[in-house]
Design a protein around this motif. Structure first.
Motif, PDB file in Angstrom:
ATOM      1  N   ASN A 241      -1.991  -4.443  -0.433  1.00 53.02           N
ATOM      2  CA  ASN A 241      -3.187  -3.749   0.036  1.00 53.02           C
ATOM      3  C   ASN A 241      -3.134  -3.526   1.548  1.00 53.02           C
ATOM      4  O   ASN A 241      -3.516  -2.456   2.040  1.00 53.02           O
ATOM      5  N   GLY A 242      -2.674  -4.519   2.275  1.00 52.11           N
ATOM      6  CA  GLY A 242      -2.527  -4.370   3.720  1.00 52.11           C
ATOM      7  C   GLY A 242      -1.548  -3.259   4.069  1.00 52.11           C
ATOM      8  O   GLY A 242      -1.769  -2.479   4.994  1.00 52.11           O
ATOM      9  N   SER A 243      -0.471  -3.179   3.304  1.00 51.09           N
ATOM     10  CA  SER A 243       0.530  -2.134   3.526  1.00 51.09           C
ATOM     11  C   SER A 243      -0.063  -0.752   3.269  1.00 51.09           C
ATOM     12  O   SER A 243       0.172   0.193   4.031  1.00 51.09           O
ATOM     13  N   PHE A 244      -0.860  -0.627   2.212  1.00 49.85           N
ATOM     14  CA  PHE A 244      -1.509   0.653   1.906  1.00 49.85           C
ATOM     15  C   PHE A 244      -2.511   1.037   2.992  1.00 49.85           C
ATOM     16  O   PHE A 244      -2.608   2.200   3.379  1.00 49.85           O
ATOM     17  N   LEU A 245      -3.279   0.063   3.472  1.00 48.32           N
ATOM     18  CA  LEU A 245      -4.240   0.333   4.542  1.00 48.32           C
ATOM     19  C   LEU A 245      -3.523   0.800   5.813  1.00 48.32           C
ATOM     20  O   LEU A 245      -3.955   1.740   6.486  1.00 48.32           O
ATOM     21  N   ARG A 246      -2.434   0.129   6.136  1.00 54.19           N
ATOM     22  CA  ARG A 246      -1.659   0.529   7.315  1.00 54.19           C
ATOM     23  C   ARG A 246      -1.138   1.951   7.156  1.00 54.19           C
ATOM     24  O   ARG A 246      -1.199   2.749   8.093  1.00 54.19           O
TER      25      ARG A 246
ATOM     26  N   TYR B 179       5.950  -7.018   1.811  1.00 59.37           N
ATOM     27  CA  TYR B 179       5.650  -6.855   0.390  1.00 59.37           C
ATOM     28  C   TYR B 179       6.933  -6.850  -0.449  1.00 59.37           C
ATOM     29  O   TYR B 179       7.025  -7.538  -1.461  1.00 59.37           O
ATOM     30  N   ALA B 180       7.918  -6.098  -0.001  1.00 55.64           N
ATOM     31  CA  ALA B 180       9.165  -5.976  -0.763  1.00 55.64           C
ATOM     32  C   ALA B 180       9.945  -7.287  -0.815  1.00 55.64           C
ATOM     33  O   ALA B 180      10.725  -7.513  -1.749  1.00 55.64           O
ATOM     34  N   GLU B 181       9.754  -8.138   0.148  1.00 57.09           N
ATOM     35  CA  GLU B 181      10.487  -9.407   0.204  1.00 57.09           C
ATOM     36  C   GLU B 181       9.818 -10.520  -0.606  1.00 57.09           C
ATOM     37  O   GLU B 181      10.450 -11.531  -0.893  1.00 57.09           O
ATOM     38  N   LEU B 182       8.559 -10.330  -0.963  1.00 57.48           N
ATOM     39  CA  LEU B 182       7.840 -11.373  -1.708  1.00 57.48           C
ATOM     40  C   LEU B 182       8.244 -11.370  -3.172  1.00 57.48           C
ATOM     41  O   LEU B 182       8.538 -10.326  -3.753  1.00 57.48           O
ATOM     42  N   ASP B 183       8.228 -12.538  -3.773  1.00 58.85           N
ATOM     43  CA  ASP B 183       8.515 -12.697  -5.186  1.00 58.85           C
ATOM     44  C   ASP B 183       7.431 -11.988  -5.997  1.00 58.85           C
ATOM     45  O   ASP B 183       6.258 -11.999  -5.619  1.00 58.85           O
TER      46      ASP B 183
END
Length: 158
Positions: free
Chosen positions: A101-106, A86-90
């Protein structure tokens, strides 16, 4: 037997009983916590993805299933983002919201894994306290059952 020996034996038995009771409380508290986390996870109706390495298709209600689901979510998010977090995406990348959202679910699944671990720790402490309390109480009974004289004091073996 001297009065101080009787008092010490009684205090040891009482202290041992208190430690055993605390052990029981810890054991029950840990088990209730494990059950609460498990039932709340199960109520979410999360099923481990079919392409997961382990527990595919199973309802998430254990730490192992939660960890497995978190791992496959990470795998899917990295596939979708070309290997970027997430942090690496523009900021303008349309995939960023999905990866977030995937990061929050994890993170939520890992929180449940930690809660299971704490519950297991507390149950282990409960068993340990129970054993230590029993040992202290047994020493108190052993001291109370020996006859001591001023010439022959009672020495507790450790």
């Amino acid at each position: 037997m001297s009065t101080s020996t009787i008092r010490s034996a009684s205090q040891a038995k009482l202290f041992g009983l208190i430690v055993m009771i605390l052990g029981g409380v810890f054991l029950v508290a840990g088990a209730v916590t494990w059950g609460a986390v498990s039932s709340n996870l199960k109520a979410e109706n999360i099923t481990v993805a079919e392409d997961a390495d382990m527990f595919a298709g199973q309802v998430v209600d254990t730490p192992w299933e939660a960890f497995s689901q978190a791992a496959i979510i990470n795998h899917h998010a990295l596939d979708m983002s070309g290997g970027k977090t997430y942090a690496e995406l523009d900021r303008e990348d349309p995939v960023r919201a999905t990866v977030m959202n995937g990061s929050f679910l994890r993170a939520s699944l890992f929180t449940s894994v930690v809660a299971f671990g704490v519950a297991l720790l507390v149950m282990g402490l409960g068993v340990t306290f129970g054993v230590v309390g029993w040992a202290i109480r047994s020493l108190g009974v052993a001291v109370a059952g020996t006859s001591a004289t001023p010439e022959r004091p009672v020495v507790a073996a450790v």
